[in-house]
Scaffold this motif. Structure first.
Motif, PDB file in Angstrom:
ATOM      1  N   SER A  31     -13.027  -6.692   4.196  1.00  0.00           N
ATOM      2  CA  SER A  31     -11.906  -5.761   4.059  1.00  0.00           C
ATOM      3  C   SER A  31     -12.157  -4.744   2.954  1.00  0.00           C
ATOM      4  O   SER A  31     -11.308  -3.905   2.691  1.00  0.00           O
ATOM      5  N   HIS A  32     -13.328  -4.799   2.347  1.00  0.00           N
ATOM      6  CA  HIS A  32     -13.660  -3.876   1.261  1.00  0.00           C
ATOM      7  C   HIS A  32     -14.212  -2.582   1.863  1.00  0.00           C
ATOM      8  O   HIS A  32     -15.423  -2.399   1.984  1.00  0.00           O
ATOM      9  N   ILE A  33     -13.293  -1.706   2.259  1.00  0.00           N
ATOM     10  CA  ILE A  33     -13.650  -0.463   2.928  1.00  0.00           C
ATOM     11  C   ILE A  33     -13.004   0.707   2.210  1.00  0.00           C
ATOM     12  O   ILE A  33     -12.051   0.528   1.450  1.00  0.00           O
ATOM     13  N   ASP A  34     -13.525   1.900   2.465  1.00  0.00           N
ATOM     14  CA  ASP A  34     -12.981   3.104   1.854  1.00  0.00           C
ATOM     15  C   ASP A  34     -11.661   3.497   2.510  1.00  0.00           C
ATOM     16  O   ASP A  34     -11.409   3.186   3.670  1.00  0.00           O
ATOM     17  N   THR A  35     -10.861   4.214   1.767  1.00  0.00           N
ATOM     18  CA  THR A  35      -9.602   4.749   2.265  1.00  0.00           C
ATOM     19  C   THR A  35      -9.893   5.985   3.109  1.00  0.00           C
ATOM     20  O   THR A  35     -10.735   6.798   2.743  1.00  0.00           O
TER      21      THR A  35
ATOM     22  N   THR B 135      -1.669   3.707   5.072  1.00  0.00           N
ATOM     23  CA  THR B 135      -2.139   3.003   6.268  1.00  0.00           C
ATOM     24  C   THR B 135      -3.424   2.253   5.952  1.00  0.00           C
ATOM     25  O   THR B 135      -3.600   1.105   6.356  1.00  0.00           O
ATOM     26  N   SER B 136      -4.327   2.878   5.202  1.00  0.00           N
ATOM     27  CA  SER B 136      -5.584   2.231   4.829  1.00  0.00           C
ATOM     28  C   SER B 136      -5.341   0.990   3.978  1.00  0.00           C
ATOM     29  O   SER B 136      -5.973  -0.054   4.184  1.00  0.00           O
ATOM     30  N   GLU B 137      -4.418   1.094   3.030  1.00  0.00           N
ATOM     31  CA  GLU B 137      -4.110  -0.046   2.167  1.00  0.00           C
ATOM     32  C   GLU B 137      -3.512  -1.198   2.978  1.00  0.00           C
ATOM     33  O   GLU B 137      -3.881  -2.354   2.803  1.00  0.00           O
ATOM     34  N   GLY B 138      -2.574  -0.878   3.867  1.00  0.00           N
ATOM     35  CA  GLY B 138      -1.978  -1.901   4.717  1.00  0.00           C
ATOM     36  C   GLY B 138      -2.998  -2.524   5.646  1.00  0.00           C
ATOM     37  O   GLY B 138      -2.990  -3.733   5.890  1.00  0.00           O
ATOM     38  N   TYR B 139      -3.897  -1.718   6.186  1.00  0.00           N
ATOM     39  CA  TYR B 139      -4.959  -2.193   7.078  1.00  0.00           C
ATOM     40  C   TYR B 139      -5.853  -3.193   6.341  1.00  0.00           C
ATOM     41  O   TYR B 139      -6.144  -4.275   6.844  1.00  0.00           O
ATOM     42  N   ARG B 140      -6.285  -2.818   5.139  1.00  0.00           N
ATOM     43  CA  ARG B 140      -7.127  -3.718   4.327  1.00  0.00           C
ATOM     44  C   ARG B 140      -6.413  -5.040   4.060  1.00  0.00           C
ATOM     45  O   ARG B 140      -7.003  -6.115   4.157  1.00  0.00           O
ATOM     46  N   GLU B 141      -5.125  -4.961   3.719  1.00  0.00           N
ATOM     47  CA  GLU B 141      -4.348  -6.162   3.414  1.00  0.00           C
ATOM     48  C   GLU B 141      -4.255  -7.081   4.639  1.00  0.00           C
ATOM     49  O   GLU B 141      -4.443  -8.302   4.532  1.00  0.00           O
TER      50      GLU B 141
ATOM     51  N   PRO C  38       2.159   2.387  11.510  1.00  0.00           N
ATOM     52  CA  PRO C  38       3.347   3.202  11.263  1.00  0.00           C
ATOM     53  C   PRO C  38       3.612   4.158  12.424  1.00  0.00           C
ATOM     54  O   PRO C  38       2.689   4.720  13.013  1.00  0.00           O
ATOM     55  N   VAL C  39       4.889   4.299  12.773  1.00  0.00           N
ATOM     56  CA  VAL C  39       5.287   5.162  13.886  1.00  0.00           C
ATOM     57  C   VAL C  39       6.289   6.182  13.373  1.00  0.00           C
ATOM     58  O   VAL C  39       7.218   5.843  12.666  1.00  0.00           O
ATOM     59  N   GLY C  40       6.082   7.378  13.732  1.00  0.00           N
ATOM     60  CA  GLY C  40       6.960   8.488  13.366  1.00  0.00           C
ATOM     61  C   GLY C  40       6.249   9.758  13.771  1.00  0.00           C
ATOM     62  O   GLY C  40       5.089   9.721  14.179  1.00  0.00           O
ATOM     63  N   PRO C  41       6.894  10.877  13.666  1.00  0.00           N
ATOM     64  CA  PRO C  41       6.267  12.120  14.124  1.00  0.00           C
ATOM     65  C   PRO C  41       4.881  12.358  13.511  1.00  0.00           C
ATOM     66  O   PRO C  41       3.936  12.628  14.209  1.00  0.00           O
ATOM     67  N   GLU C  42       4.784  12.220  12.229  1.00  0.00           N
ATOM     68  CA  GLU C  42       3.516  12.450  11.550  1.00  0.00           C
ATOM     69  C   GLU C  42       2.728  11.158  11.407  1.00  0.00           C
ATOM     70  O   GLU C  42       1.506  11.149  11.530  1.00  0.00           O
ATOM     71  N   SER C  43       3.415  10.038  11.173  1.00  0.00           N
ATOM     72  CA  SER C  43       2.747   8.757  10.959  1.00  0.00           C
ATOM     73  C   SER C  43       1.950   8.312  12.172  1.00  0.00           C
ATOM     74  O   SER C  43       0.863   7.749  12.038  1.00  0.00           O
ATOM     75  N   SER C  44       2.457   8.549  13.376  1.00  0.00           N
ATOM     76  CA  SER C  44       1.736   8.169  14.591  1.00  0.00           C
ATOM     77  C   SER C  44       0.416   8.909  14.698  1.00  0.00           C
ATOM     78  O   SER C  44      -0.604   8.330  15.070  1.00  0.00           O
ATOM     79  N   GLN C  45       0.435  10.193  14.368  1.00  0.00           N
ATOM     80  CA  GLN C  45      -0.795  10.985  14.422  1.00  0.00           C
ATOM     81  C   GLN C  45      -1.795  10.507  13.382  1.00  0.00           C
ATOM     82  O   GLN C  45      -2.995  10.395  13.659  1.00  0.00           O
ATOM     83  N   ILE C  46      -1.307  10.215  12.200  1.00  0.00           N
ATOM     84  CA  ILE C  46      -2.188   9.739  11.133  1.00  0.00           C
ATOM     85  C   ILE C  46      -2.786   8.393  11.514  1.00  0.00           C
ATOM     86  O   ILE C  46      -3.992   8.168  11.366  1.00  0.00           O
ATOM     87  N   ALA C  47      -1.956   7.479  12.022  1.00  0.00           N
ATOM     88  CA  ALA C  47      -2.447   6.157  12.415  1.00  0.00           C
ATOM     89  C   ALA C  47      -3.432   6.259  13.573  1.00  0.00           C
ATOM     90  O   ALA C  47      -4.456   5.569  13.585  1.00  0.00           O
ATOM     91  N   ALA C  48      -3.152   7.117  14.543  1.00  0.00           N
ATOM     92  CA  ALA C  48      -4.055   7.274  15.692  1.00  0.00           C
ATOM     93  C   ALA C  48      -5.416   7.792  15.255  1.00  0.00           C
ATOM     94  O   ALA C  48      -6.446   7.422  15.831  1.00  0.00           O
ATOM     95  N   ARG C  49      -5.431   8.614  14.237  1.00  0.00           N
ATOM     96  CA  ARG C  49      -6.689   9.158  13.730  1.00  0.00           C
ATOM     97  C   ARG C  49      -7.413   8.176  12.818  1.00  0.00           C
ATOM     98  O   ARG C  49      -8.634   8.046  12.871  1.00  0.00           O
ATOM     99  N   SER C  50      -6.672   7.427  12.017  1.00  0.00           N
ATOM    100  CA  SER C  50      -7.303   6.609  10.980  1.00  0.00           C
ATOM    101  C   SER C  50      -7.659   5.186  11.414  1.00  0.00           C
ATOM    102  O   SER C  50      -8.666   4.649  10.953  1.00  0.00           O
ATOM    103  N   THR C  51      -6.871   4.559  12.284  1.00  0.00           N
ATOM    104  CA  THR C  51      -7.132   3.150  12.599  1.00  0.00           C
ATOM    105  C   THR C  51      -8.468   2.906  13.304  1.00  0.00           C
ATOM    106  O   THR C  51      -9.119   1.906  12.998  1.00  0.00           O
TER     107      THR C  51
END
Length: 166
Positions: free
Chosen positions: A139-143, A150-156, A113-126
């Motif tokens: 793919s059975h990982i914690d959120t 982002t975690s749900e989409g990543y797992r999928e 996800p890209v956006g002002p806040e989404s980019s920061q969240i994705a950069a930290r979480s991915t």
């Protein structure tokens, strides 16, 4: 008070272009870009350059060097599988999973996800999610806290790559 909604779009597009330029400069593009346009769920051997070396200097995800085609040949069972694009409320998430045999050795984020806040969240979480997938070998990982969608989409996307690999 007049708001200029187009300013957000300009900032968004500038950030997106900047991130893309940095990614291409650092990684040399997607690991499966030598093939026809990437199709979700496709399987391409990692380091397969189609019989030619481009001399671009980009690293192959499995650590071999394209500048030395006679050395460091990747294991015949090393493949990178693109996962399906998972749509989240904040944007698409897609990964490419590298397998050596049946073992997951690397996960690269293709889209997030890209956006002002989404980019920061994705950069930290991915990066955290990638480490978790490699550790868990599934793919059975914690959120990641604060990155639920982002975690749900990543797992999928990871699961679709695992399913495509078989």
């Amino acid at each position: 008070m007049t708001t200029h909604r187009w300013r957000g779009t300009v900032v968004y597009l500038g950030a997106l272009a900047g991130l893309a330029a940095i990614a291409v400069a650092r990684f040399g593009g997607l690991p499966f870009e030598q093939a026809a346009p990437a199709v979700a769920g496709s399987t391409v051997p990692a380091g397969d350059t189609g019989g030619s070396t481009s001399g671009s200097g980009s690293a192959v995800p499995d650590g071999t060097s394209p500048s030395n085609p006679g050395t460091g040949t990747p294991d015949a069972s090393t493949v990178t599988v693109g996962g399906d694009v998972a749509q989240t409320p904040y944007g698409p998430v897609q990964v490419a999973v590298t397998f050596t045999g049946t073992r997951i050795v690397d996960v690269q984020t293709v889209q997030s996800p890209v956006g002002p806040e989404s980019s920061q969240i994705a950069a930290r979480s991915t990066p955290i999610l990638a480490q978790e997938v490699v550790s868990a070998q599934s793919s059975h990982i914690d959120t990641v806290s604060g990155a639920t969608y982002t975690s749900e989409g990543y797992r999928e996307s990871v699961q679709s790559a695992i399913d495509a690999r078989g």
